[in-house]
Design a protein around this motif. Structure first.
Motif, PDB file in Angstrom:
ATOM      1  N   GLU A 157       0.819  -1.211   0.000  1.00 30.61           N
ATOM      2  CA  GLU A 157       0.000   0.000   0.000  1.00 30.61           C
ATOM      3  C   GLU A 157       0.855   1.264   0.000  1.00 30.61           C
ATOM      4  OE1 GLU A 157      -2.864   0.023   3.109  1.00 30.61           O
ATOM      5  OE2 GLU A 157      -4.171  -1.443   2.137  1.00 30.61           O
ATOM      6  N   THR A 158       1.883   1.277   0.836  1.00 31.92           N
ATOM      7  CA  THR A 158       2.747   2.458   0.909  1.00 31.92           C
ATOM      8  C   THR A 158       3.444   2.710  -0.421  1.00 31.92           C
ATOM      9  OG1 THR A 158       3.152   2.084   3.265  1.00 31.92           O
ATOM     10  CG2 THR A 158       4.703   3.516   2.101  1.00 31.92           C
ATOM     11  N   THR A 159       4.005   1.651  -1.000  1.00 34.00           N
ATOM     12  CA  THR A 159       4.717   1.786  -2.264  1.00 34.00           C
ATOM     13  C   THR A 159       3.772   2.183  -3.390  1.00 34.00           C
ATOM     14  OG1 THR A 159       6.223   0.040  -1.524  1.00 34.00           O
ATOM     15  CG2 THR A 159       6.296   0.636  -3.853  1.00 34.00           C
ATOM     16  N   GLY A 160       2.601   1.548  -3.432  1.00 37.00           N
ATOM     17  CA  GLY A 160       1.619   1.866  -4.464  1.00 37.00           C
ATOM     18  C   GLY A 160       1.163   3.308  -4.394  1.00 37.00           C
ATOM     19  N   ASN A 161       0.897   3.786  -3.178  1.00 39.62           N
ATOM     20  CA  ASN A 161       0.452   5.169  -3.015  1.00 39.62           C
ATOM     21  C   ASN A 161       1.563   6.167  -3.317  1.00 39.62           C
ATOM     22  OD1 ASN A 161      -2.428   5.689  -1.932  1.00 39.62           O
ATOM     23  ND2 ASN A 161      -1.783   3.834  -0.848  1.00 39.62           N
ATOM     24  N   ALA A 162       2.807   5.788  -3.025  1.00 40.26           N
ATOM     25  CA  ALA A 162       3.938   6.667  -3.345  1.00 40.26           C
ATOM     26  C   ALA A 162       4.049   6.859  -4.856  1.00 40.26           C
ATOM     27  CB  ALA A 162       5.233   6.078  -2.788  1.00 40.26           C
ATOM     28  N   ILE A 163       3.906   5.763  -5.594  1.00 35.71           N
ATOM     29  CA  ILE A 163       3.982   5.843  -7.058  1.00 35.71           C
ATOM     30  C   ILE A 163       2.766   6.580  -7.615  1.00 35.71           C
ATOM     31  CG2 ILE A 163       3.980   4.486  -9.192  1.00 35.71           C
ATOM     32  CD1 ILE A 163       5.609   2.367  -7.685  1.00 35.71           C
TER      33      ILE A 163
END
Length: 205
Positions: A157-163
């Motif tokens: 979730e964190t990585t997806g939202n960062a991108i």
């Protein structure tokens, strides 16, 4: 497409131009009527009101974007470092998105300009669009993790939202705020830089 369907599509096209130029609140139904060169009553044969037109544009935009970014992992095979499979997959998705934004410039401006607190109904549609983009990004990351291309200790979730945040901000800058910069830099360069950023994010541990 029959005459009625053609008229409806023409009205939506004119509405795109009006909303893109003046924004939702400043645009009047009369502006759309003027661009379409039809009687005011014609609008109400196809749409309930201005909001109905606007919501139809947003719904169509989301659906068409989903079709535009469809792809298959089978397109990415060959002898390359593992991380490059994931980045190639993501690059293809970002490229399709950027091309879609570019080819639908008026609607892209409308969508990217929707801000928090403007209107609950519009916000809900924007959340649907953002969540669909996020779902595609998270799908690609999860696929890369399952196949060993992306570190499994990355929080999905964190990585997806960062991108997602980077994609939306870059898109807003080049398609709304500073369109001239995109013309100078080229769409492909923008995509390359975005993929490099995503690559750095995916390599984080």
């Amino acid at each position: 497409m029959n005459k009625g369907e053609q008229t409806r599509e023409w009205l939506l096209k004119c509405a795109e131009k009006a909303f893109s130029k003046k924004g939702y609140y400043e645009t009047q139904v009369s502006d759309i009527v003027k661009l379409a060169r039809v009687a005011k009553g014609t609008i109400y044969q196809y749409f309930k009101n201005k909001q109905d037109i606007f919501m139809t544009l947003l719904d169509n935009y989301t659906r068409e974007w989903e079709q535009a970014v469809k792809l298959d992992i089978k397109d990415f095979r060959g002898d390359m470092p593992a991380i490059d499979y994931a980045l190639g997959f993501l690059r293809h998705r970002l490229e399709k998105t950027a091309i879609f934004f570019s080819e639908n410039e008026d609607r892209t401006k409308i969508v990217l300009r929707i801000g928090v607190g403007v209107n609950e109904v519009f916000e809900s549609v924007m959340r649907v669009f953002e969540n669909k983009v996020l779902a595609r990004i998270m799908h690609d990351i999860a696929l890369g993790q399952r196949q060993g291309h992306i570190p499994k200790d990355l929080n999905l979730e964190t990585t997806g939202n960062a991108i997602l945040g980077a994609v939306l901000r870059v898109s807003y800058y080049y398609f709304v705020i500073n369109r001239k910069s995109l013309k100078k830099m080229s769409l492909e360069k923008m995509i390359d830089d975005s993929v490099k950023l995503a690559g750095n994010t995916l390599r984080m541990r």
